[in-house]
Scaffold this motif. Structure first.
Motif, PDB file in Angstrom:
ATOM      1  N   ALA A 253       0.830  -1.210   0.000  1.00  0.00           N
ATOM      2  CA  ALA A 253       0.000   0.000   0.000  1.00  0.00           C
ATOM      3  C   ALA A 253       0.864   1.259   0.000  1.00  0.00           C
ATOM      4  O   ALA A 253       0.661   2.177  -0.802  1.00  0.00           O
ATOM      5  CB  ALA A 253      -0.928  -0.010   1.208  1.00  0.00           C
ATOM      6  N   ALA A 254       1.857   1.293   0.904  1.00  0.00           N
ATOM      7  CA  ALA A 254       2.704   2.486   1.002  1.00  0.00           C
ATOM      8  C   ALA A 254       3.504   2.696  -0.285  1.00  0.00           C
ATOM      9  O   ALA A 254       3.732   3.833  -0.708  1.00  0.00           O
ATOM     10  CB  ALA A 254       3.636   2.357   2.196  1.00  0.00           C
ATOM     11  N   THR A 255       3.917   1.598  -0.935  1.00  0.00           N
ATOM     12  CA  THR A 255       4.659   1.738  -2.194  1.00  0.00           C
ATOM     13  C   THR A 255       3.760   2.351  -3.274  1.00  0.00           C
ATOM     14  O   THR A 255       4.189   3.230  -4.031  1.00  0.00           O
ATOM     15  CB  THR A 255       5.191   0.362  -2.672  1.00  0.00           C
ATOM     16  N   LEU A 274      11.099   7.174   0.812  1.00  0.00           N
ATOM     17  CA  LEU A 274      11.648   5.959   0.215  1.00  0.00           C
ATOM     18  C   LEU A 274      12.485   5.187   1.243  1.00  0.00           C
ATOM     19  O   LEU A 274      12.323   3.985   1.434  1.00  0.00           O
ATOM     20  CB  LEU A 274      12.554   6.406  -0.932  1.00  0.00           C
ATOM     21  N   GLU A 275      13.339   5.946   1.942  1.00  0.00           N
ATOM     22  CA  GLU A 275      14.203   5.323   2.946  1.00  0.00           C
ATOM     23  C   GLU A 275      13.380   4.739   4.083  1.00  0.00           C
ATOM     24  O   GLU A 275      13.622   3.629   4.550  1.00  0.00           O
ATOM     25  CB  GLU A 275      15.211   6.348   3.489  1.00  0.00           C
ATOM     26  N   GLU A 276      12.347   5.521   4.490  1.00  0.00           N
ATOM     27  CA  GLU A 276      11.477   5.064   5.577  1.00  0.00           C
ATOM     28  C   GLU A 276      10.816   3.730   5.217  1.00  0.00           C
ATOM     29  O   GLU A 276      10.607   2.871   6.059  1.00  0.00           O
ATOM     30  CB  GLU A 276      10.403   6.119   5.810  1.00  0.00           C
ATOM     31  N   LEU A 277      10.489   3.601   3.953  1.00  0.00           N
ATOM     32  CA  LEU A 277       9.836   2.380   3.480  1.00  0.00           C
ATOM     33  C   LEU A 277      10.818   1.216   3.320  1.00  0.00           C
ATOM     34  O   LEU A 277      10.426   0.068   3.135  1.00  0.00           O
ATOM     35  CB  LEU A 277       9.221   2.666   2.107  1.00  0.00           C
ATOM     36  N   GLY A 278      12.089   1.554   3.315  1.00  0.00           N
ATOM     37  CA  GLY A 278      13.119   0.543   3.130  1.00  0.00           C
ATOM     38  C   GLY A 278      13.229   0.072   1.691  1.00  0.00           C
ATOM     39  O   GLY A 278      13.651  -1.051   1.420  1.00  0.00           O
ATOM     40  N   LEU A 279      12.819   0.936   0.776  1.00  0.00           N
ATOM     41  CA  LEU A 279      12.939   0.576  -0.650  1.00  0.00           C
ATOM     42  C   LEU A 279      14.167   1.277  -1.195  1.00  0.00           C
ATOM     43  O   LEU A 279      14.361   2.467  -0.937  1.00  0.00           O
ATOM     44  CB  LEU A 279      11.728   1.073  -1.446  1.00  0.00           C
ATOM     45  N   ASP A 280      14.989   0.583  -1.954  1.00  0.00           N
ATOM     46  CA  ASP A 280      16.094   1.348  -2.533  1.00  0.00           C
ATOM     47  C   ASP A 280      15.677   1.875  -3.910  1.00  0.00           C
ATOM     48  O   ASP A 280      14.663   1.477  -4.470  1.00  0.00           O
ATOM     49  CB  ASP A 280      17.414   0.565  -2.530  1.00  0.00           C
ATOM     50  N   ARG A 281      16.503   2.792  -4.381  1.00  0.00           N
ATOM     51  CA  ARG A 281      16.160   3.486  -5.632  1.00  0.00           C
ATOM     52  C   ARG A 281      15.953   2.527  -6.787  1.00  0.00           C
ATOM     53  O   ARG A 281      15.117   2.759  -7.653  1.00  0.00           O
ATOM     54  CB  ARG A 281      17.274   4.484  -5.988  1.00  0.00           C
TER      55      ARG A 281
END
Ligand code: HAM
Length: 498
Positions: A253-255, A274-281
């Motif tokens: 959902a957050a993505t 992005l960082e908070e979600l732990g997704l990298d670029r």
């Protein structure tokens, strides 16, 4: 004492409600701080600006030296609207079109309070809508909010019946919604939103029925597929890519919310999210790469023919062909939508000229009830605001005129002695089904004629001494400029002939 908290700016404004009138008692510094922060909308009412407003408006001031009168600010709060009769007629007309389309699709109307528990909107996916809440703590220390959208209220209502509602359920509503928005053309702080929702149907048949209802409305108000398009996509596209990249489902959902933001702001600007979600670029870049695709063939090439997302999109488009609305539908993988709860098909109606913001939007939200602790129940729907569509209809010159009041006949007595007779005439015309504007005070005939023309009345019934003695009333047809004498006892018959 009531505390209003504008969560977006984190400032507090105290507003006291006394029993006989409402007084803003926020101190000057509080309200100017609000204005300076940009959160107050930059316009502060005269009443708020005046530091001595409380003293000036308090009950007994006879012994005090006369203070200059404080003029009330006549503007409604920034971003909100007054509806004077002409605007109200437009609003009623629009709602009538919505209601008639909803009825044509067998939907039933429902409503809920504009004030809801704030907890209904505390979703943690970083959505704009939850940051734009008009929320405050009420006198009973309850955290409440003006609804920013209807879907959570609908879910609450469905859940309250504990599975007792016969499914599938097809419901519609036209709620006023409140969002502390940055104002642009077609975006304001309150709007009315036509909601159409289907609960209990898991297949794309429900999504297609909703799209068809939307198109029926567009056609009804004179718009064509050259004016408006509806972009469709499925969030399952993102879901499949996240699975392929090994990203856990709870980040879905957050993505989606983050990807939706990427449409409007550059990647660097949301680096923190992005960082908070732990997704990298690289994940985001892969997602955005896929989402720029705008043909079903291309998405099929990426995800494969067996992909459930591809199957879903294909089925939806095929159903739209069945409705004959394929000209309106465009597959566009970049449509993700900014609300966290969508799980499958998502869609957005847009102005093909690209001038206005989204006209309407919706999608499938099969897991919303579960997030409230309810049983899994498939659901899909859309919200359609009143602001953008009116702008579009104005631009295309498709709005009817709302100047006329709808009055059929203006009734007036030429002198005070005949006033009672005019009541009889008005009552008879009303009983026969006419809309009658009775002139309540002595007026000159010239004034009455001008008034009747101004409000767009069709007739003017004049009670003069001569006619009254004969048991008659003079009726002027204002369009044809003709006059006839009608027996008062035969007014009903006269109405039936018009
Ligand atoms: P939404 O996209 O946030 O979706 O809003 C739906 C529509 O409401 C927009 O496309 C626009 O027409 C109108 N709208 C939203 N915000 C404003 C605003 N500030 N000023 C004027 N118009 C606005 C939802 O709200 C979902 N709950 C819709 C839905 C119903 N999904 C499933 N069922």
């Amino acid at each position: 004492m009531l505390f209003l908290t504008l969560s977006q700016i984190g400032k507090r404004t105290a507003v006291a409600f006394s029993s006989n009138n409402m007084r803003v008692v926020a101190s000057y510094s509080q309200s100017s701080a609000l204005a300076a922060s940009g959160g107050g909308g930059g316009r502060v009412s005269n009443a708020v600006q005046d530091k001595d407003v409380l003293a000036k408006t308090s009950a007994d001031t006879s012994s005090q030296p006369k203070q200059p009168k404080v003029k009330m600010d006549t503007n409604p709060p920034k971003g909100t609207r007054d509806f004077y009769p002409e605007e109200m007629r437009l609003r009623t007309w629009l709602f009538d079109q919505w209601r008639s389309v909803a009825a044509g699709y067998g939907f039933s109307e429902y409503d809920a309070p504009v004030l809801e528990s704030e907890a209904l909107y505390t979703r943690k996916a970083g959505e704009e809508v939850t940051q734009q809440l008009y929320n405050f703590v009420d006198k009973g220390d309850r955290a409440v909010a003006l609804r920013p959208e209807m879907t959570p209220s609908l879910a609450r209502m469905v859940m309250a019946k504990k599975g007792g509602l016969p499914l599938p359920l097809k419901w519609f509503s036209i709620p006023q919604c409140w969002r502390y928005e940055r104002m642009t053309r077609g975006r304001r702080r309150e709007h009315f939103q036509w909601n159409m929702d289907v609960w209990g149907v898991a297949g794309e048949e429900a999504d297609a029925e909703l799209l068809s209802a939307m198109v029926t409305f567009f056609k009804k108000v004179g718009l064509t597929s050259e004016d408006v398009g509806i972009k469709v996509n499925s969030r399952m596209v993102i879901g499949e890519i996240l699975t392929e990249l090994g990203i856990p489902e709870e980040k879905f959902a957050a993505t989606c919310v983050l990807v939706d933001k990427l449409e409007k702001v550059p990647l660097d600007a949301i680096q923190g999210d992005l960082e908070e979600l732990g997704l990298d670029r690289s994940v985001v870049e892969r997602l955005t790469g896929v989402l720029t695709v705008n043909s079903v063939e291309a998405i099929q090439e990426i995800l494969g023919e067996e992909s459930p997302a591809v199957q879903q999109i294909k089925k939806l488009i095929s159903l739209c062909e069945g409705y004959g609305i394929e000209d309106w539908i465009i597959f566009d993988a970049s449509v993700v939508r900014g609300l966290a709860y969508y799980t499958g098909v998502v869609f957005e109606a847009f102005d093909r000229k690209g001038v206005l913001r989204a006209i309407a939007g919706g999608g499938r939200y099969d897991k919303l009830l579960e997030t409230f602790g309810g049983d899994p129940t498939p659901a899909a729907g859309f919200g359609f605001g009143d602001a953008v569509i009116v702008e579009l209809l104005k631009d295309r010159d498709l709005l009817p005129s709302f100047e006329a009041s709808g009055v059929d006949t203006v009734v007036f007595a030429m002198n005070e002695d005949l006033y009672k007779a005019s009541l009889d005439v008005a009552s008879k015309l009303r009983a026969a089904g006419q809309k009658v504007d009775l002139i309540l005070e002595p007026k000159k005939t010239k004034w009455v004629m001008k008034h009747a023309n101004r409000i767009g009345a069709k007739y003017c019934a004049i009670i003069g001494s001569q006619e009254f003695e004969n048991g008659e009333v003079a009726i002027k047809n204002l369009e044809a400029s003709e006059q006839e004498s009608v027996k008062i006892a035969e007014l009903e018959e006269w109405v039936s002939k018009q």
